[in-house]
Enzyme design. Structure first.
Site, mmCIF file in Angstrom:
data_model
loop_
_atom_site.group_PDB
_atom_site.id
_atom_site.type_symbol
_atom_site.label_atom_id
_atom_site.label_comp_id
_atom_site.label_asym_id
_atom_site.label_seq_id
_atom_site.Cartn_x
_atom_site.Cartn_y
_atom_site.Cartn_z
ATOM 1 N N CYS A 1 -0.833 8.544 7.386
ATOM 2 C CA CYS A 1 -1.949 8.261 6.943
ATOM 3 C C CYS A 1 -2.965 8.113 8.104
ATOM 4 C CB CYS A 1 -2.100 7.161 5.977
ATOM 5 S SG CYS A 1 -1.336 7.488 4.390
ATOM 6 N N CYS B 1 0.883 -1.274 -0.126
ATOM 7 C CA CYS B 1 0.067 -0.093 -0.004
ATOM 8 C C CYS B 1 0.889 1.305 0.166
ATOM 9 C CB CYS B 1 -0.950 0.069 1.269
ATOM 10 S SG CYS B 1 -1.939 1.286 1.529
ATOM 11 N N CYS B 2 1.925 1.285 0.780
ATOM 12 C CA CYS B 2 2.921 2.572 0.816
ATOM 13 C C CYS B 2 3.605 2.710 -0.428
ATOM 14 C CB CYS B 2 4.223 2.124 1.936
ATOM 15 S SG CYS B 2 3.232 2.636 3.770
ATOM 16 N N CYS C 1 -3.315 4.436 9.564
ATOM 17 C CA CYS C 1 -2.062 4.071 10.086
ATOM 18 C C CYS C 1 -1.456 4.977 11.194
ATOM 19 C CB CYS C 1 -1.099 3.910 8.873
ATOM 20 S SG CYS C 1 -1.629 2.651 7.742
ATOM 21 N N CYS D 1 8.061 3.900 5.821
ATOM 22 C CA CYS D 1 7.170 3.335 4.781
ATOM 23 C C CYS D 1 8.033 3.372 3.540
ATOM 24 C CB CYS D 1 6.228 4.605 4.815
ATOM 25 S SG CYS D 1 7.074 6.446 4.394
#
Ligand code: SF4
Length: 261
Positions: free
Chosen positions: A212, A130-131, A215, A240
């Site tokens: 985010c 996702c990162c 997170c 990240c």
């Protein structure tokens, strides 16, 4: 109690640190000056909209370095409303250009369709994937054509950052300047208070480090500075990829083709 009330405590050597930071920003602008009038800057401030980066954005404008340094923000599509509002205010107030980089919508759609909206909680590999889509790929675009960049990394932030240098030349592609490497959290808030720097109101709600929304959580008294970031993961995994060394990245890739950040 506000983050300023709670944290603004200048260290004894703050004046010297501020001078060091100022001189380093000016040196960065000189060393990576734009190649021609009206050419885009070759050096960018990576702004996460956190307290340190708002200090640096303020200094870039205060020192009138906008011809040589621009500012970029990675808008991952998962930022808190408070961060988006701060981004709008920064864009409105900054003389230095503020550029916003977003993930490719097709990549996000495919990832969410395949792995679900909360994939980051399922495994470190999915969190890093996702990162990669939301942060690393836009970061690569933001740094295209840049010979240097500036970050708000501080040594005090975490064990992994304890040896952050003021000038990092370990990446052949571009120099990384870390002008706040020696600042304490108290120094950051002292500067914010003294200079009335705009900041993310989440800091007033015990979010020292803001990323985010899915997170990031608030921390409790006594918890580590970055305890609220990816709190369900082991300490060692908590980056990240933005500030992971290139050789560390290639090691990671060799071990896990999914984890590219
Ligand atoms: S911090 Fe969380 S939501 Fe943001 S890109 Fe990484 S995994 Fe995705």
């Amino acid at each position: 109690m506000s983050a300023i009330d709670l944290n603004a405590r200048a260290s004894a050597t703050f004046a010297a640190k501020l001078q060091e930071t100022t001189e380093l920003l000016q040196q960065a602008a000189r060393d990576h000056t734009a190649t021609a009038a009206f050419a885009p800057p070759r050096i960018s401030l990576a702004c996460s909209l956190g307290a340190e980066d708002m200090v640096l954005a303020h200094l870039v404008n205060q020192l009138q370095l906008q011809a040589h340094i621009d500012i970029f923000v990675l808008e991952t599509g998962q930022l808190h409303p408070e961060s988006l509002a701060l981004l709008a205010r920064l864009k409105a107030s900054s003389v230095a250009a503020v550029k916003v980089f977003t993930p490719e919508s097709e990549a996000v759609l495919q990832f969410v369709a395949r792995e679900g909206t909360n994939a980051m909680y399922k495994s470190i590999e999915l969190r890093k994937a996702c990162c990669q889509i939301r942060k690393m790929a836009p970061l690569a675009r933001a740094l295209q054509g840049k010979t240097a960049w500036i970050t708000g990394l501080r040594r005090e932030q975490s064990g992994a950052r304890a040896e952050v240098p003021l000038v990092d030349t370990s990446d052949a592609a571009r120099v990384k300047f870390n002008p706040l490497a020696n600042w304490t959290w108290g120094d950051v808030w002292h500067f914010i208070a003294e200079n009335k720097v705009d900041y993310n109101p989440l800091h007033d709600q015990f979010y020292p480090s803001i990323g985010c929304a899915p997170c990031t959580r608030a921390v409790s008294a006594g918890e580590d500075f970055r305890a609220g970031r990816w709190w369900w993961e082991d300490e060692a995994a908590k980056e990240c990829g933005l500030h992971v060394k290139a050789n560390a990245l290639s090691d990671t890739k060799q071990h896990n083709t999914k984890a590219t950040a």
